[in-house]
Design an enzyme around this catalytic site. Sequence first.
Site, PDB file in Angstrom:
ATOM      1  N   HIS A 246       0.811  12.972  -0.982  1.00 39.93           N
ATOM      2  CA  HIS A 246       1.248  11.815  -1.769  1.00 39.93           C
ATOM      3  C   HIS A 246       0.733  10.547  -1.082  1.00 39.93           C
ATOM      4  O   HIS A 246       0.828  10.402   0.136  1.00 39.93           O
ATOM      5  CB  HIS A 246       2.776  11.807  -1.852  1.00 39.93           C
ATOM      6  CG  HIS A 246       3.335  10.506  -2.333  1.00 39.93           C
ATOM      7  ND1 HIS A 246       2.894   9.907  -3.489  1.00 39.93           N
ATOM      8  CD2 HIS A 246       4.280   9.692  -1.810  1.00 39.93           C
ATOM      9  CE1 HIS A 246       3.546   8.775  -3.650  1.00 39.93           C
ATOM     10  NE2 HIS A 246       4.391   8.613  -2.646  1.00 39.93           N
TER      11      HIS A 246
ATOM     12  N   CYS B 179       8.440  10.523  -6.048  1.00 39.75           N
ATOM     13  CA  CYS B 179       7.057  10.823  -5.653  1.00 39.75           C
ATOM     14  C   CYS B 179       6.774  12.323  -5.592  1.00 39.75           C
ATOM     15  O   CYS B 179       5.617  12.736  -5.622  1.00 39.75           O
ATOM     16  CB  CYS B 179       6.743  10.158  -4.318  1.00 39.75           C
ATOM     17  SG  CYS B 179       7.173   8.418  -4.331  1.00 39.75           S
TER      18      CYS B 179
ATOM     19  N   ASN C 159       0.642   3.064  -3.970  1.00 43.02           N
ATOM     20  CA  ASN C 159       1.595   4.153  -4.180  1.00 43.02           C
ATOM     21  C   ASN C 159       1.961   4.198  -5.671  1.00 43.02           C
ATOM     22  O   ASN C 159       2.589   3.276  -6.183  1.00 43.02           O
ATOM     23  CB  ASN C 159       2.838   3.891  -3.315  1.00 43.02           C
ATOM     24  CG  ASN C 159       3.894   4.970  -3.451  1.00 43.02           C
ATOM     25  OD1 ASN C 159       3.840   5.806  -4.349  1.00 43.02           O
ATOM     26  ND2 ASN C 159       4.874   4.941  -2.563  1.00 43.02           N
TER      27      ASN C 159
HETATM   28  O1  UT7 Z   1       6.600   6.853  -1.929  1.00 42.75           O
HETATM   29  C1  UT7 Z   1       7.838   7.183  -1.413  1.00 42.75           C
HETATM   30  C2  UT7 Z   1       7.849   7.233   0.032  1.00 42.75           C
HETATM   31  N1  UT7 Z   1       7.577   5.939   0.581  1.00 42.75           N
HETATM   32  C3  UT7 Z   1       7.111   5.840   1.788  1.00 42.75           C
HETATM   33  O2  UT7 Z   1       6.860   6.850   2.386  1.00 42.75           O
HETATM   34  C4  UT7 Z   1       6.961   4.478   2.404  1.00 42.75           C
HETATM   35  C5  UT7 Z   1       7.374   4.539   3.856  1.00 42.75           C
HETATM   36  N2  UT7 Z   1       7.332   3.282   4.551  1.00 42.75           N
HETATM   37  C6  UT7 Z   1       6.225   2.546   4.784  1.00 42.75           C
HETATM   38  O3  UT7 Z   1       5.162   2.865   4.320  1.00 42.75           O
HETATM   39  C7  UT7 Z   1       6.313   1.379   5.734  1.00 42.75           C
HETATM   40  O4  UT7 Z   1       7.582   1.400   6.387  1.00 42.75           O
HETATM   41  C8  UT7 Z   1       6.105  -0.025   5.080  1.00 42.75           C
HETATM   42  C9  UT7 Z   1       4.647  -0.152   4.679  1.00 42.75           C
HETATM   43  C10 UT7 Z   1       6.996  -0.146   3.868  1.00 42.75           C
HETATM   44  C11 UT7 Z   1       6.418  -1.122   6.079  1.00 42.75           C
HETATM   45  O5  UT7 Z   1       5.623  -0.963   7.242  1.00 42.75           O
HETATM   46  P1  UT7 Z   1       6.299  -1.010   8.695  1.00 42.75           P
HETATM   47  O6  UT7 Z   1       5.223  -0.850   9.659  1.00 42.75           O
HETATM   48  O7  UT7 Z   1       7.411   0.004   8.706  1.00 42.75           O
HETATM   49  O8  UT7 Z   1       6.826  -2.479   8.761  1.00 42.75           O
HETATM   50  P2  UT7 Z   1       8.315  -3.015   9.014  1.00 42.75           P
HETATM   51  O9  UT7 Z   1       9.139  -2.818   7.803  1.00 42.75           O
HETATM   52  O10 UT7 Z   1       8.809  -2.478  10.317  1.00 42.75           O
HETATM   53  O11 UT7 Z   1       8.037  -4.559   9.203  1.00 42.75           O
HETATM   54  C12 UT7 Z   1       7.338  -5.067  10.344  1.00 42.75           C
HETATM   55  C13 UT7 Z   1       7.243  -6.577  10.225  1.00 42.75           C
HETATM   56  C14 UT7 Z   1       8.562  -7.246   9.937  1.00 42.75           C
HETATM   57  O12 UT7 Z   1       8.583  -8.490  10.626  1.00 42.75           O
HETATM   58  P3  UT7 Z   1       9.351  -8.659  12.020  1.00 42.75           P
HETATM   59  O13 UT7 Z   1      10.784  -8.280  11.720  1.00 42.75           O
HETATM   60  O14 UT7 Z   1       8.687  -7.691  12.956  1.00 42.75           O
HETATM   61  O15 UT7 Z   1       9.149 -10.099  12.344  1.00 42.75           O
HETATM   62  C15 UT7 Z   1       8.533  -7.476   8.459  1.00 42.75           C
HETATM   63  O16 UT7 Z   1       9.334  -8.591   8.064  1.00 42.75           O
HETATM   64  O17 UT7 Z   1       6.375  -6.909   9.133  1.00 42.75           O
HETATM   65  C16 UT7 Z   1       7.071  -7.800   8.240  1.00 42.75           C
HETATM   66  N3  UT7 Z   1       6.613  -7.530   6.887  1.00 42.75           N
HETATM   67  C17 UT7 Z   1       5.514  -8.092   6.355  1.00 42.75           C
HETATM   68  N4  UT7 Z   1       4.617  -8.955   6.851  1.00 42.75           N
HETATM   69  C18 UT7 Z   1       3.584  -9.315   6.055  1.00 42.75           C
HETATM   70  C19 UT7 Z   1       7.157  -6.686   5.954  1.00 42.75           C
HETATM   71  N5  UT7 Z   1       6.426  -6.711   4.844  1.00 42.75           N
HETATM   72  C20 UT7 Z   1       5.402  -7.563   5.053  1.00 42.75           C
HETATM   73  C21 UT7 Z   1       4.303  -7.976   4.274  1.00 42.75           C
HETATM   74  N6  UT7 Z   1       3.434  -8.853   4.813  1.00 42.75           N
HETATM   75  N7  UT7 Z   1       4.109  -7.531   3.018  1.00 42.75           N
END
Ligand code: UT7
Length: 335
Positions: A258, A112, A288
């Site tokens: 980004h 990125c 993204n």
């Molecule tokens: O471009 C390069 C750099 N990239 C980035 O900077 C991306 C950085 N990361 C992020 O943007 C975020 O971490 C994500 C958008 C990828 C994820 O968001 P989050 O708030 O960190 O969610 P999480 O991974 O902590 O997941 C929270 C919950 C989990 O469920 P439990 O364990 O709390 O029951 C996941 O299983 O949300 C669940 N989950 C989803 N639910 C519905 C994960 N993906 C999804 C989904 N739909 N697509």
Amino acid sequence: MAIRILGTGSYVPPRALSNFDLEKMVETNDEWIRTRTGISERRIAERDVLTSDLALEAAKRALDMAGIEPSDLDLISVATVSPDRPLPSTSCMLQKKLGAENAACYDVLAACSGLLYSIEIANAMLKAHKKYRYALVVGAEKLSSVTDWTDRSTCILFGDGAGALVLARDDSGTEEDKEFFIASKLGSMGKYSDLLQIPAGGSENPATHETVDAHMHFVKMDGQAVFKLAVSGMVKACRETLEEAGVDPEKVAWIIPHQANMRIIDAIANRLELPLERVFRNISKYGNTSSASIGLCLDELNRDGRLKDGDYVLLTAFGGGLTLGAMLIKWYNKK
Ligand code: UT7
């Protein structure tokens, strides 16, 4: 001698994949995606459209704005993590499609942050050698080709597109005050290489039936870990860049971060105390797009007429590697 931006261009494929479409593919929902990422839809290229085709459309638009021909180009750089093929470079594929026979071509793999790395390299090459006059710098991605469409933690994030700019060395001696490049800070954290990766397809895990079955040719990400490092990394890079330039944050007309996650963008703006109306965002439309992200934003701002002569624009990015960077540029509209 000054280096100037002569033109910008961008391209996204016409097909939009909405959050509601994704609801039918994996266990997710529109509300989760919008509130956690800020994304409503992303563009997906057709099967026979390659990364170099996306780059080609963006490049043509940038060249058209610059008023130069493909044969004028001395350098072509393509930043991408989704090349047409592992060999040759996508920049050589782009050269062929453009008919830019006089250019030296190279790809940049910095995920990125790729466009920032590419601009830094092209700027330095143009400044170092009189023989280079025009450089085409492109960030292009067909991320849909490296996305695991069964993994809801990543497939909701990525989209396809390309952004391009034409840089030129101006030796006229009358344009010193129109130098675009003010300051930059690039960095990498290779110790976190496993946090965001495509595990197979290289020398570590060449393609086998097993790597294909294990979905190892797709992007894997530890989202939470990357999120935290992204905010602190980009804020630090922005501060160091502004400090090097001696420019206060309130003098910055636009910051283009980004487009990875709306919450990351908001956190950066908050920590730098920049009002949200000066923070450019188009993540809701495109998701993204990795290396393409900043180029897509810059071209949209430019074509909307929202960039004024003398505006300071702060670019910042973070991605796989891990890589990060910030770059302060000064904008001059082409007369
Ligand atoms: O471009 C390069 C750099 N990239 C980035 O900077 C991306 C950085 N990361 C992020 O943007 C975020 O971490 C994500 C958008 C990828 C994820 O968001 P989050 O708030 O960190 O969610 P999480 O991974 O902590 O997941 C929270 C919950 C989990 O469920 P439990 O364990 O709390 O029951 C996941 O299983 O949300 C669940 N989950 C989803 N639910 C519905 C994960 N993906 C999804 C989904 N739909 N697509």
